[in-house]
Design a protein around this motif. Sequence first.
Motif, PDB file in Angstrom:
ATOM      1  N   UNK A 244       0.821  -1.212   0.000  1.00 55.26           N
ATOM      2  CA  UNK A 244       0.000   0.000   0.000  1.00 55.26           C
ATOM      3  C   UNK A 244       0.856   1.263   0.000  1.00 55.26           C
ATOM      4  N   UNK A 245       1.992   1.225   0.688  1.00 54.17           N
ATOM      5  CA  UNK A 245       2.868   2.408   0.688  1.00 54.17           C
ATOM      6  C   UNK A 245       3.382   2.736  -0.713  1.00 54.17           C
ATOM      7  N   UNK A 246       3.575   1.709  -1.524  1.00 55.90           N
ATOM      8  CA  UNK A 246       4.036   1.918  -2.894  1.00 55.90           C
ATOM      9  C   UNK A 246       2.882   2.302  -3.814  1.00 55.90           C
ATOM     10  N   UNK A 247       1.747   1.648  -3.628  1.00 46.03           N
ATOM     11  CA  UNK A 247       0.653   1.776  -4.595  1.00 46.03           C
ATOM     12  C   UNK A 247      -0.292   2.947  -4.328  1.00 46.03           C
TER      13      UNK A 247
ATOM     14  N   UNK B  91      -1.461   2.679  16.314  1.00 47.19           N
ATOM     15  CA  UNK B  91      -2.798   3.261  16.448  1.00 47.19           C
ATOM     16  C   UNK B  91      -2.767   4.779  16.228  1.00 47.19           C
ATOM     17  N   UNK B  92      -1.749   5.433  16.788  1.00 48.50           N
ATOM     18  CA  UNK B  92      -1.662   6.889  16.651  1.00 48.50           C
ATOM     19  C   UNK B  92      -1.390   7.297  15.209  1.00 48.50           C
ATOM     20  N   UNK B  93      -0.583   6.516  14.506  1.00 51.79           N
ATOM     21  CA  UNK B  93      -0.317   6.818  13.090  1.00 51.79           C
ATOM     22  C   UNK B  93      -1.594   6.653  12.272  1.00 51.79           C
ATOM     23  N   UNK B  94      -2.382   5.624  12.585  1.00 52.02           N
ATOM     24  CA  UNK B  94      -3.658   5.427  11.904  1.00 52.02           C
ATOM     25  C   UNK B  94      -4.567   6.624  12.141  1.00 52.02           C
ATOM     26  N   UNK B  95      -4.630   7.089  13.391  1.00 54.17           N
ATOM     27  CA  UNK B  95      -5.493   8.225  13.721  1.00 54.17           C
ATOM     28  C   UNK B  95      -5.037   9.493  13.005  1.00 54.17           C
ATOM     29  N   UNK B  96      -3.733   9.704  12.902  1.00 55.93           N
ATOM     30  CA  UNK B  96      -3.207  10.889  12.210  1.00 55.93           C
ATOM     31  C   UNK B  96      -3.684  10.947  10.754  1.00 55.93           C
TER      32      UNK B  96
ATOM     33  N   UNK C 141      -6.656   3.402   3.343  1.00 55.21           N
ATOM     34  CA  UNK C 141      -6.215   2.012   3.484  1.00 55.21           C
ATOM     35  C   UNK C 141      -4.898   1.901   4.254  1.00 55.21           C
ATOM     36  N   UNK C 142      -4.073   2.950   4.202  1.00 53.78           N
ATOM     37  CA  UNK C 142      -2.861   2.961   5.020  1.00 53.78           C
ATOM     38  C   UNK C 142      -3.217   3.065   6.502  1.00 53.78           C
ATOM     39  N   UNK C 143      -4.232   3.857   6.798  1.00 50.78           N
ATOM     40  CA  UNK C 143      -4.711   3.938   8.184  1.00 50.78           C
ATOM     41  C   UNK C 143      -5.198   2.573   8.652  1.00 50.78           C
ATOM     42  N   UNK C 144      -5.893   1.861   7.759  1.00 46.56           N
ATOM     43  CA  UNK C 144      -6.367   0.517   8.104  1.00 46.56           C
ATOM     44  C   UNK C 144      -5.196  -0.419   8.397  1.00 46.56           C
TER      45      UNK C 144
END
Length: 346
Positions: free
Chosen positions: A67-70, A102-107, A77-80
């Motif tokens: 996902x980071x590449x695409x 979790x914090x990165x997802x929330x950001x 979806x990165x948050x997921x």
Amino acid sequence: IGMVYDKMGEYSKALSSFERSFEIRKIALPPNHPDLAGSYSNIGMVYDKMGEYSKALSSFERSFEIRKIALPPNHPDLATSYNNIGLVYYNMGEYSKALSSYERSLEIQKIVLPPNHPDLASSCHNIGTLYNKMGEYSKALSSYERSLEIQKIALSPNHPDLASSYTGIGLVYDNMGEYSKALSSYERSLEIRKIALPPNHPDLAGSYNNIGLVYDKMGEYSKALSSYERSLEIRKIALPPNDPGLAGPYIRIGLVYYKMGEYLKTLQYYEKVQEILEKSLPPTHPHIAILMLKVLLNEAQRNEYSLCPVVAEAIRTILGVHHTNTLIVYNRGKATISNDDATSNL
């Protein structure tokens, strides 16, 4: 097909279906196609439910790499992916790593979602659960309350997710020793669940159990008993007759009777627990040994002190403890198993 098996709890069949789908996609798609990330995520989800956390983590991380590449840097979806990785770390007990994920997802969600989107509430709830587990109760309370604020705007007033937030808040207050506030939150959760859920839903049993626990700690044993018994009634309808999940309510009811001085009833409830566990667990399972001990201790409750070498031998055999000096000492309602290596209180 994999999703259906997953919802049915048939995880090996779900895994097989997801892996077959992945094999086909690997042949048909470019190596960093988002659908491959989806397959890795599905496989990781099943491994997580199976308790195979290292495999789950590997799958979720592979999904994240694709996902980071695409995808754009703040794609939902990165948050997921961050959330999934955080969940596995949480289940593994690696709370600092879970918190970071979790914090990165929330950001990301704060950037791409409306300010009162339900997914933000879910992330705040996850962070609150983690802080509660870490013993950082003020931070846990703040996260749960933020989750509840969002849910009140985004969801209907009796949505089950609000009940979960009230339960989380109650749990924090309970851990802080603020029992009246805990009770108020647990009761609000129960009110919502009684409206939103079928009358014998397991979450209702959980609410009654939580209320019982608070009354128990407050020394209001008759109220605790009433709540525990209601929880047990629901579980008896929702679960098979000898499901291990029934043991907990019987234990708690037995303990309340013990505190009330009704030792015969205590013994009856512990014998019921022993019967359930003997039918549902292997004979060498540690729970059997502990329940054997508790039943005998309650039979001996009138003795101020008593050594139980026969029970100690049974404990040694069942738990694989071979110290000949293992002692089980009963002293004013409490028991201690001790040897050269350790002392355990029951």
